[in-house]
Design an enzyme around this catalytic site. Structure first.
Site, PDB file in Angstrom:
ATOM      1  N   GLY B 318     -29.053 -23.973  34.941  1.00  0.00           N
ATOM      2  CA  GLY B 318     -28.991 -22.721  35.473  1.00  0.00           C
ATOM      3  C   GLY B 318     -28.558 -21.527  34.487  1.00  0.00           C
ATOM      4  O   GLY B 318     -29.247 -20.249  34.551  1.00  0.00           O
ATOM      5  N   TRP B 321     -31.566 -21.320  32.161  1.00  0.00           N
ATOM      6  CA  TRP B 321     -32.702 -20.634  32.976  1.00  0.00           C
ATOM      7  C   TRP B 321     -32.509 -18.845  32.768  1.00  0.00           C
ATOM      8  O   TRP B 321     -33.480 -18.146  32.483  1.00  0.00           O
ATOM      9  CB  TRP B 321     -32.519 -20.726  34.327  1.00  0.00           C
ATOM     10  CG  TRP B 321     -33.585 -20.077  35.290  1.00  0.00           C
ATOM     11  CD1 TRP B 321     -34.932 -20.034  35.583  1.00  0.00           C
ATOM     12  CD2 TRP B 321     -33.350 -18.701  35.826  1.00  0.00           C
ATOM     13  NE1 TRP B 321     -35.386 -19.307  36.372  1.00  0.00           N
ATOM     14  CE2 TRP B 321     -34.487 -18.313  36.415  1.00  0.00           C
ATOM     15  CE3 TRP B 321     -32.163 -17.668  35.832  1.00  0.00           C
ATOM     16  CZ2 TRP B 321     -34.373 -16.915  37.229  1.00  0.00           C
ATOM     17  CZ3 TRP B 321     -32.325 -16.405  36.652  1.00  0.00           C
ATOM     18  CH2 TRP B 321     -33.593 -16.062  37.152  1.00  0.00           C
ATOM     19  N   HIS B 322     -31.354 -18.436  32.632  1.00  0.00           N
ATOM     20  CA  HIS B 322     -30.815 -17.002  32.278  1.00  0.00           C
ATOM     21  C   HIS B 322     -31.376 -16.758  30.971  1.00  0.00           C
ATOM     22  O   HIS B 322     -31.749 -15.656  30.580  1.00  0.00           O
ATOM     23  CB  HIS B 322     -29.744 -16.715  32.691  1.00  0.00           C
ATOM     24  CG  HIS B 322     -29.113 -16.584  33.688  1.00  0.00           C
ATOM     25  ND1 HIS B 322     -28.719 -17.916  34.591  1.00  0.00           N
ATOM     26  CD2 HIS B 322     -29.059 -15.560  34.786  1.00  0.00           C
ATOM     27  CE1 HIS B 322     -28.437 -17.404  35.820  1.00  0.00           C
ATOM     28  NE2 HIS B 322     -28.609 -16.179  35.996  1.00  0.00           N
ATOM     29  N   GLY B 323     -31.270 -17.631  29.945  1.00  0.00           N
ATOM     30  CA  GLY B 323     -31.870 -17.150  28.498  1.00  0.00           C
ATOM     31  C   GLY B 323     -31.397 -18.276  27.724  1.00  0.00           C
ATOM     32  O   GLY B 323     -30.492 -19.193  27.850  1.00  0.00           O
ATOM     33  N   PHE B 473     -34.545 -11.983  31.731  1.00  0.00           N
ATOM     34  CA  PHE B 473     -34.660 -13.364  32.004  1.00  0.00           C
ATOM     35  C   PHE B 473     -35.863 -13.634  32.518  1.00  0.00           C
ATOM     36  O   PHE B 473     -36.297 -14.557  32.984  1.00  0.00           O
ATOM     37  CB  PHE B 473     -33.625 -13.678  32.927  1.00  0.00           C
ATOM     38  CG  PHE B 473     -32.506 -13.009  32.550  1.00  0.00           C
ATOM     39  CD1 PHE B 473     -31.855 -13.468  31.208  1.00  0.00           C
ATOM     40  CD2 PHE B 473     -31.434 -12.742  33.379  1.00  0.00           C
ATOM     41  CE1 PHE B 473     -30.674 -12.988  30.893  1.00  0.00           C
ATOM     42  CE2 PHE B 473     -30.246 -12.371  32.879  1.00  0.00           C
ATOM     43  CZ  PHE B 473     -29.718 -12.419  31.554  1.00  0.00           C
TER      44      PHE B 473
END
Lengths: 357, 473
Positions: B318, B321-323, B473
């Site tokens: 997770g 996923w953001h960066g 993102f």
């Protein structure tokens, strides 16, 4: 279909139009402008985008004020070198001593470059404005677009006229510029918000001095040079390179168009370089560049269209530029330098009757 | 294009004209075309990525009809590989190349690979997750594949939520397409309330806080520890208002156009535990991770240690996923640990003691834990994040003499407004989208007056425009 159109019109478009109109009615008047300008924060108290709007609003408010006793007015235009380099009090006191009532407006704005001159034409519509003095830097004739300022300094038609729309602007820049140009609350919202917030917190106070520079003693900072030259893609380096080397640029076109606008409005124009310290000639932005061609190009554009400027030409201000002790930092004049330069400007303009009638 | 661009308003006007003028399938096509135009405004060539991804998943899902066993599994595998491959190429390739080169240099081999240097396609993380969930749901037999390609293309590209969510499920959105009724008075008024709340959160709160946050995180060595504390708390509020503001605008626009997009934030800072926090923060992502990652890994049904490991895997991914950066991995790890520990403590004596704690103390503790995570999230790099946290914990660090901006008082006042709205609106969140709070109860002139006045206040008090944080993102 009619029902859906009615809903969209009534609840989406009409309120947006009304909100913008409300901004025009409540805020776009001389009194509000004057109060906000009087209580604006100092330059160092706000971020760059707010400072850009703050300066623009203050100049706008000042130029909207009726000149006392219908006196003529002279506006000095340029970058932060003008904001910090012109002492209105010094100039006006010299003129008063000579019996002139002419008022001075310091219309300098951070980072203002020549292509922006025609974009500010709405500021220079007041009939009392007799002269505009444009004092340029060595980076003033570049092509680069400064995104931070478009919300405050913009005119879509003039930008298109000098060929800037196609070359510089992204679509959202144009729309941002256009809305700020059309709607007062969009253009000056940042400074209104800041002043209202300060008032609500009880920290709003009248500006202790009317200009951006601190009037007290400035400290001379020695400058030792930069070890590395800035990349050619750097905004400021690029602006210096284009100003120094290009025969045609958005900046030169901006100056040309500005002279046309001034002629149409009967405003006398004087164009001259502003002093920049010699000791920064090899800094990371200016390194390896000669600006003789730039002065020549300016002379070509202004020939026969501006008032005399011999005593303000590059050679005449060279002693100021050579004296590092007249600058408070690598760019701006300090109190002594500002005073000397302002005296010189005042004396020169005394000899130009067009500015005093 | 951003909702804050002046260009968005003429765009929206054109969308509404189209929606008024056409009906049925033509309206779906028009909305899809406008959604692609909206996406193209950021970087036109990447429209082909969106189109390619949509076409592929449409075809693969259609191909799964009536198939079983390996064929069906292969089609899913192609979808997973292509979608995750797309994400890996455009989002993670540079990060991976940098790590390989760092290792290479440490081993004396020099730079081993060339980073491709792709520009990150806006919203790729969001629409990739949407297309992935679609093919997985079809594979699992939880939904039928879309018949009309335009319906599917609209689902993937629907402009209000295309670039920053909420991540919607095909099973929720596709059935709405045939039945959607745009610009119905009640729905439009409810949508406008959401849009106004969203713009207020984003433009008035988040954008006004940014000038107090950015300088401190960008140059922490110049600021005092007090300024760190203030900037960190402000960032907690900024990111909430920024992201939930975007979600509110997205849901409001969808409502105006006749669609329901699920709630993405349910007063997360009023949560009493980290598990509740993740049920209320970026709900669409939390549910996605739960349904497509955490539960398939075994969730919390395979013992305490396995629960902890599953939570760690889910939240590290997770975070990624953001960066593509170490600070996001550490942020994910932090939340994975917190969620994992909270899960394992359920039903234990310690867990019981926590539940009996004074509720405001639980809320405060949860807020502090979440805010610690935000330091990693906001810091320009991992070292800065660690050093700032260390300085705030009293360790010697990089802090400098500059105190917090005196105008932070103004920001604190704004923070108070947020907190009050947060509490006041907490129980109304579902109602706003369903029927609105105020506008439907007053006369037409009062509605117009209220909307105009709110719009005027938002324009007047907007901070310097900042890009939505989640656009990156």
């Amino acid at each position: 279909m009619f029902g859906r159109a009615k809903v969209a019109g009534l609840y989406l478009f009409l309120p947006l139009v009304l909100a913008l109109m409300l901004g025009e009615v409540l805020l776009d008047n001389d009194r509000v402008m004057r109060i906000v300008a009087a209580y604006r924060p100092l330059a160092h108290e706000v971020t760059l985008p707010t400072n850009v709007v703050r300066q623009m609003q203050a100049v706008d408010a000042r130029l909207r004020e009726p000149a006392s006793n219908t006196a003529p007015r002279v506006a000095f235009i340029g970058s932060s070198s003008v904001v910090n380099g012109i002492d209105v009090d010094v100039i006006e006191s010299i003129w008063r001593a000579e019996g002139m009532k002419t008022e001075v407006v310091n219309a300098g704005m951070t980072g203002l470059v020549a292509y922006e001159l025609p974009l500010l034409k709405h500021l220079f519509g007041h009939e009392s404005l007799s002269c505009a003095v444009y004092l340029y830097n060595r980076f003033s004739f570049g092509d680069r677009f400064l995104g931070t300022v478009i919300g405050a300094r913009w005119n879509t038609v003039e930008m298109a006229r000098i060929g800037g729309l196609a070359r510089l602007a992204q679509p959202h820049h144009v729309s941002t510029g256009f809305t700020s140009e059309r709607f007062h609350v969009v253009r000056y919202g940042l400074i209104y918000r800041t002043v209202f917030a300060r008032a609500a917190l009880g920290v709003a106070r009248p500006v202790p001095y009317p200009y951006d520079f601190y009037p007290g003693s400035d400290v001379y900072l020695s400058y030792t040079g930069d070890p590395v030259q800035a990349s050619d893609t750097d905004w400021l380096r690029r602006a210096y390179v284009v100003s120094a080397q290009a025969g045609d640029s958005l900046g030169y076109r901006g100056l040309d168009r500005f002279l046309d606008i001034a002629a149409e409005r009967g405003i006398g124009v004087l164009v001259a370089p502003v002093p920049e310290p010699d000791l920064t000639r090899d800094n990371r932005y200016r390194r390896g560049l000669s600006f003789a061609q730039m002065d020549t190009r300016v002379a070509q554009i202004t020939e026969g269209r501006v008032l005399s400027d011999e005593s303000l030409a590059r050679a005449a201000i060279a002693p100021l530029e050579a004296n590092a002790r007249l600058f408070r930092d690598p760019t701006h004049l300090n109190r002594e330098g500002r005073s000397l330069y302002s005296v010189r400007l005042a004396e020169h303009l005394l000899r130009l009757p067009e500015c005093h009638s | 294009m951003s909702f804050l661009d002046a260009l968005f308003f003429p765009f929206l006007a054109m969308v509404l004209v189209a929606v008024v003028c056409v009906t049925g399938r033509a309206r779906v096509i028009a909305l899809t075309v406008f959604s692609y135009l909206f996406y193209a405004a950021a970087f036109p060539p990447y429209v082909f990525l969106l189109l390619g991804s949509s076409c592929l998943d449409y075809v693969l899902a259609r191909g799964m009809r009536g198939k079983r066993g390996w064929t069906r599994r292969s089609l899913l595998l192609i979808s997973l590989t292509s979608n995750l491959g797309l994400l890996a190429t455009f989002k993670y390739a540079d990060f991976l190349a940098t790590q390989i080169n760092t290792l290479g240099e440490a081993a004396g081999l020099g730079a081993l690979v060339q980073a491709p240097g792709f520009l990150l396609p806006v919203g790729i993380s969001f629409y990739t997750f949407q297309t992935l969930s679609y093919t997985i749901d079809v594979y699992r037999g939880q939904m039928r594949p879309a018949r009309d390609p335009w319906d599917f293309f609209l689902y993937v590209s629907f402009f209000p939520q295309l670039v920053a969510g909420p991540i919607i499920r095909a099973s929720h959105f596709l059935p709405q397409i045939k039945a959607h009724r745009p610009l119905v008075e009640a729905g439009t008024l409810a949508g406008i309330e959401l849009i106004l709340i969203g713009f207020f959160k984003k433009a008035v709160i988040a954008d006004n806080l940014a000038p107090f946050v950015d300088p401190v995180f960008n140059a922490p060595q110049a600021y005092s520890v007090g300024a760190y504390y203030l900037a960190t708390i402000f960032f907690s509020v900024q990111i909430y208002c920024d992201f939930s503001g975007y979600s509110d605008i997205a849901r409001g626009l969808a409502r105006v156009l006749g669609f329901h997009v699920p709630l993405n934030f349910r007063a997360p800072y009023l949560s009493g535990s980290i598990i509740t926090f993740w049920r209320r923060w970026h709900i669409s992502l939390s549910l996605w991770l739960r349904d497509y990652l955490y539960i398939p890994l075994g969730g919390n049904r395979r013992g305490r240690w396995r629960t902890l490991i599953n939570a760690l895997i889910t939240w590290i991914l997770g975070g990624l996923w953001h960066g593509a950066a170490w600070q996001f991995i550490v942020w994910g790890l932090w939340h994975g640990l917190l969620v994992g520990v909270a899960q394992t403590l359920r039903g234990t004596r310690t867990g019981g003691m926590y539940r009996r704690m004074f509720f405001p103390a639980q809320v405060l503790l949860t807020f502090v834990l979440v805010t610690i995570g935000w330091v990693f999230f906001r810091a320009p790099d991992l070292t800065t994040g660690v050093t700032m946290l260390g300085a705030m914990a009293g360790l010697p660090g990089i802090s400098g003499p500059q105190p917090a901006d005196p105008l932070a008082l103004y920001a604190l006042a704004l923070l108070g407004v947020v907190a009050m709205c947060h509490v006041a609106l907490y129980r109304q969140l579902d109602r706003i989208e369903a029927q609105g709070l105020v506008l439907q109860r007053v006369s037409v002139p009062a509605r117009i007056g209220l909307i105009s006045l709110s719009t005027f206040i938002i324009i007047l008090f907007s901070g310097p425009t900042q890009t939505f944080i989640y656009f990156q993102f």
